[in-house]
Design an enzyme around this catalytic site. Sequence first.
Site, mmCIF file in Angstrom:
data_model
loop_
_atom_site.group_PDB
_atom_site.id
_atom_site.type_symbol
_atom_site.label_atom_id
_atom_site.label_comp_id
_atom_site.label_asym_id
_atom_site.label_seq_id
_atom_site.Cartn_x
_atom_site.Cartn_y
_atom_site.Cartn_z
ATOM 1 N N ASP A 166 10.248 -9.010 7.315
ATOM 2 C CA ASP A 166 9.872 -9.060 5.905
ATOM 3 C C ASP A 166 11.325 -9.869 5.457
ATOM 4 O O ASP A 166 12.321 -9.451 5.302
ATOM 5 C CB ASP A 166 9.698 -7.784 5.158
ATOM 6 C CG ASP A 166 9.511 -7.994 3.727
ATOM 7 O OD1 ASP A 166 9.724 -9.152 3.003
ATOM 8 O OD2 ASP A 166 8.995 -6.962 3.140
ATOM 9 N N HIS B 76 10.997 -8.985 -7.041
ATOM 10 C CA HIS B 76 10.302 -8.173 -7.750
ATOM 11 C C HIS B 76 10.559 -8.567 -9.338
ATOM 12 O O HIS B 76 11.214 -8.148 -10.058
ATOM 13 C CB HIS B 76 10.652 -6.482 -7.707
ATOM 14 C CG HIS B 76 10.310 -5.919 -6.507
ATOM 15 N ND1 HIS B 76 10.493 -4.753 -6.171
ATOM 16 C CD2 HIS B 76 9.867 -6.735 -5.497
ATOM 17 C CE1 HIS B 76 10.173 -4.482 -4.844
ATOM 18 N NE2 HIS B 76 9.709 -5.595 -4.311
ATOM 19 N N HIS C 170 11.760 0.566 3.951
ATOM 20 C CA HIS C 170 12.905 -0.332 3.640
ATOM 21 C C HIS C 170 13.915 -0.309 4.896
ATOM 22 O O HIS C 170 15.234 -0.510 4.738
ATOM 23 C CB HIS C 170 13.723 0.272 2.551
ATOM 24 C CG HIS C 170 12.582 -0.126 1.055
ATOM 25 N ND1 HIS C 170 12.995 0.507 -0.104
ATOM 26 C CD2 HIS C 170 11.616 -0.898 0.940
ATOM 27 C CE1 HIS C 170 11.810 0.302 -0.875
ATOM 28 N NE2 HIS C 170 11.351 -0.636 -0.048
ATOM 29 N N ASP D 37 8.921 -14.223 -0.435
ATOM 30 C CA ASP D 37 9.067 -12.928 -0.018
ATOM 31 C C ASP D 37 7.665 -12.992 0.923
ATOM 32 O O ASP D 37 6.628 -12.679 0.656
ATOM 33 C CB ASP D 37 8.644 -12.086 -1.219
ATOM 34 C CG ASP D 37 8.589 -10.602 -0.726
ATOM 35 O OD1 ASP D 37 8.857 -10.206 0.420
ATOM 36 O OD2 ASP D 37 8.491 -9.757 -1.731
ATOM 37 N N ASP E 64 40.219 -8.213 -2.202
ATOM 38 C CA ASP E 64 40.054 -9.452 -3.137
ATOM 39 C C ASP E 64 38.910 -10.315 -3.152
ATOM 40 O O ASP E 64 38.563 -11.550 -3.572
ATOM 41 C CB ASP E 64 41.365 -10.359 -3.105
ATOM 42 C CG ASP E 64 42.435 -10.103 -3.685
ATOM 43 O OD1 ASP E 64 42.277 -9.288 -4.587
ATOM 44 O OD2 ASP E 64 43.679 -10.475 -3.484
ATOM 45 N N HIS F 184 2.320 1.999 0.045
ATOM 46 C CA HIS F 184 2.649 1.420 -1.156
ATOM 47 C C HIS F 184 1.763 0.428 -1.901
ATOM 48 O O HIS F 184 0.422 0.504 -1.421
ATOM 49 C CB HIS F 184 3.847 0.189 -0.780
ATOM 50 C CG HIS F 184 3.584 -0.576 0.673
ATOM 51 N ND1 HIS F 184 3.050 -1.764 0.205
ATOM 52 C CD2 HIS F 184 3.732 -0.384 1.964
ATOM 53 C CE1 HIS F 184 2.485 -2.385 1.419
ATOM 54 N NE2 HIS F 184 3.067 -1.675 2.398
ATOM 55 N N GLU G 186 2.348 -10.497 4.416
ATOM 56 C CA GLU G 186 2.767 -10.613 2.965
ATOM 57 C C GLU G 186 2.755 -12.149 2.700
ATOM 58 O O GLU G 186 3.494 -12.806 3.302
ATOM 59 C CB GLU G 186 4.179 -10.010 2.808
ATOM 60 C CG GLU G 186 4.639 -10.299 1.254
ATOM 61 C CD GLU G 186 5.755 -9.535 0.948
ATOM 62 O OE1 GLU G 186 6.593 -9.215 1.737
ATOM 63 O OE2 GLU G 186 5.876 -9.264 -0.377
ATOM 64 N N ARG H 137 2.766 -5.207 8.499
ATOM 65 C CA ARG H 137 2.474 -5.802 7.137
ATOM 66 C C ARG H 137 2.248 -7.110 7.202
ATOM 67 O O ARG H 137 2.777 -7.666 7.996
ATOM 68 C CB ARG H 137 3.622 -5.218 6.218
ATOM 69 C CG ARG H 137 3.509 -5.776 4.633
ATOM 70 C CD ARG H 137 4.473 -5.120 3.735
ATOM 71 N NE ARG H 137 5.986 -5.445 4.147
ATOM 72 C CZ ARG H 137 6.670 -4.568 4.547
ATOM 73 N NH1 ARG H 137 6.031 -3.370 5.116
ATOM 74 N NH2 ARG H 137 8.038 -4.756 4.795
ATOM 75 N N HIS I 77 3.323 -7.317 -5.962
ATOM 76 C CA HIS I 77 4.208 -7.341 -7.203
ATOM 77 C C HIS I 77 4.364 -8.828 -7.853
ATOM 78 O O HIS I 77 4.149 -9.579 -6.959
ATOM 79 C CB HIS I 77 5.614 -6.752 -6.691
ATOM 80 C CG HIS I 77 6.198 -7.347 -5.929
ATOM 81 N ND1 HIS I 77 7.038 -8.581 -5.791
ATOM 82 C CD2 HIS I 77 6.138 -6.832 -4.407
ATOM 83 C CE1 HIS I 77 7.399 -8.964 -4.526
ATOM 84 N NE2 HIS I 77 6.899 -7.994 -3.620
ATOM 85 N N GLU J 134 0.393 -7.994 -0.085
ATOM 86 C CA GLU J 134 1.266 -7.525 0.990
ATOM 87 C C GLU J 134 0.546 -6.206 1.273
ATOM 88 O O GLU J 134 1.145 -5.141 1.662
ATOM 89 C CB GLU J 134 2.694 -7.472 0.690
ATOM 90 C CG GLU J 134 2.936 -6.826 -0.375
ATOM 91 C CD GLU J 134 4.575 -6.593 -0.864
ATOM 92 O OE1 GLU J 134 5.210 -6.093 0.183
ATOM 93 O OE2 GLU J 134 4.916 -7.116 -1.822
ATOM 94 N N TYR K 42 0.937 1.605 8.584
ATOM 95 C CA TYR K 42 1.972 2.404 9.269
ATOM 96 C C TYR K 42 1.736 3.660 9.900
ATOM 97 O O TYR K 42 1.467 4.660 8.994
ATOM 98 C CB TYR K 42 3.387 2.514 8.204
ATOM 99 C CG TYR K 42 3.463 1.218 7.228
ATOM 100 C CD1 TYR K 42 4.341 0.330 7.658
ATOM 101 C CD2 TYR K 42 2.699 1.118 6.274
ATOM 102 C CE1 TYR K 42 4.496 -0.982 6.961
ATOM 103 C CE2 TYR K 42 2.757 0.124 5.363
ATOM 104 C CZ TYR K 42 3.579 -0.983 5.743
ATOM 105 O OH TYR K 42 3.893 -2.193 5.029
HETATM 106 N N1 GLY Z 1 10.480 -7.629 0.334
HETATM 107 C C1 GLY Z 1 10.345 -6.759 -0.762
HETATM 108 C C2 GLY Z 1 8.897 -6.597 -1.045
HETATM 109 O O1 GLY Z 1 8.056 -6.985 -0.131
HETATM 110 O O2 GLY Z 1 8.565 -6.165 -2.000
HETATM 111 MN MN MN Z 2 6.923 -8.165 -1.556
HETATM 112 MN MN MN Z 3 8.826 -8.566 1.435
#
Ligand code: GLY
Ligand code: MN
Ligand code: MN
Length: 443
Positions: free
Chosen positions: A257, A362, A240, A268, A34, A351, A412, A410, A355, A389, A393
């Site tokens: 992150d 995003h 991820h 972010d 529920d 990557h 960011e 990273r 974004h 960002e 790695y």
């Molecule tokens: N936290 C998602 C990204 O960095 O795009």
């Molecule tokens: Mn991001």
């Molecule tokens: Mn991020």
Amino acid sequence: MTPYAERRARLAARMQPGAVAVLATAPEVLRNGDSDYPYRHDSYFYYLTGFTEPDSVLALVAAQGEQPARAILFCREKHLEREIWEGFRYGPEAAKAEFGVDEAFPIGELDAHMARLLANAPSLYYPLAHGAALDAQVGGWLKAVRAQGRSGVTAPATTHHLLDILDEMRLLKDAHEAGVMGRAAAISAQAHVRAMRASRPGMFEYEIEAELLHEFRRNGAQFPAYTPIVASGANACVLHYNANNRRVLDGELVLIDAGCELDGYASDITRTYPVNGRFSAPQQALYELVLQAQAAAFRAIMPGRPYSAMHDAAVQVLAQGMLDLGLLDKAKYGSVENAIAERAHLQFYMHGTGHWLGMDVHDVGAYRDTTLADKPSRPLAPGMALTVEPGIYVRPAPGVPEQFWNIGIRIEDDVIVREDGCLILSAAAPKAVDEIAALMREA
Ligand code: GLY
Ligand code: MN
Ligand code: MN
């Protein structure tokens, strides 16, 4: 005029005279038993209304001749018993007064009103093929209007994809949005500081995550904007990763992150730091490289320059560093240009450099100018918000110096494009090596 009314007016001005736009908010979603997932409104709907209750629909009629544009909200009715169990709901009357729409009706009357509103309207704007439920509803409304054909009523002859217009509007943040995003980023930055201060070798990743969530919530942020990543050691090389259940060992880095959502807007931020406060030499070498790449990316953010320029700038620095540190074989690739042309850097940087950022982490908005044949990266403009960002790695692999194995980094930040470059919204989260060391020493 509220920012929402101002946006509705701008949307109406872009529509065909007398046309009707319709937009529903997000449904409630069952998690199990529920128990629902925490309710989150639809971003487009919120952008035009500021209204956060489920079961709501906005209809907007564009001006025509003497008739001004009209906004009509459909929402849940007041219901004493349901309010005892579930809490306050506005009801149409109070919603009309509070949210500045021209009319408001119970959601149960939607079909009847839509058939009336669409009668003789030249066209309909709605999120085409966005959800089967709305598509079916639209079909029903159009059928109902056509059924009145014998009395001379005409149904809309064309439909337009509403989200194309809204995506472009959402891409340029207005002053209200920039303000909320600045506050969201400030809370998230403070959460990263708290997490760094609390970190000790031997802690579990989830204990550090709890520090972030605590800081988000105590500052009024409603949700994390996305599932936080707290990745120690080799976990940082999983882009991820979010199990967040490993014990952090002395001498390892922690990559966090995490960003909160405040009043519908995401932040972010990523920071990477040594759990014991001191970078080892190989960790620091890679860290400083990513920091330099980010600085180069910031310099490339300028109105008129293409969105892709910041990625190119970051890749240039990272690839050069990979050659200098021996991650890539200088003898094999020769120049940095050649290494990039052969896409060698993708082994360690796979990557993009950012974004769009806004209500969605995003966020919406085209990245390319699709009106031109070669679809080039679009030029930046003041008001666009994005993340920057870069990262590196290093998974164990033959030919890769062992001292760098399993290091993932990273960094960011969130920025808004301004006339003279970019404003960094998340600057309060420390990232210089000495700043991090000082913060963790005093903790
Ligand atoms: N936290 C998602 C990204 O960095 O795009
Ligand atoms: Mn991001
Ligand atoms: Mn991020």
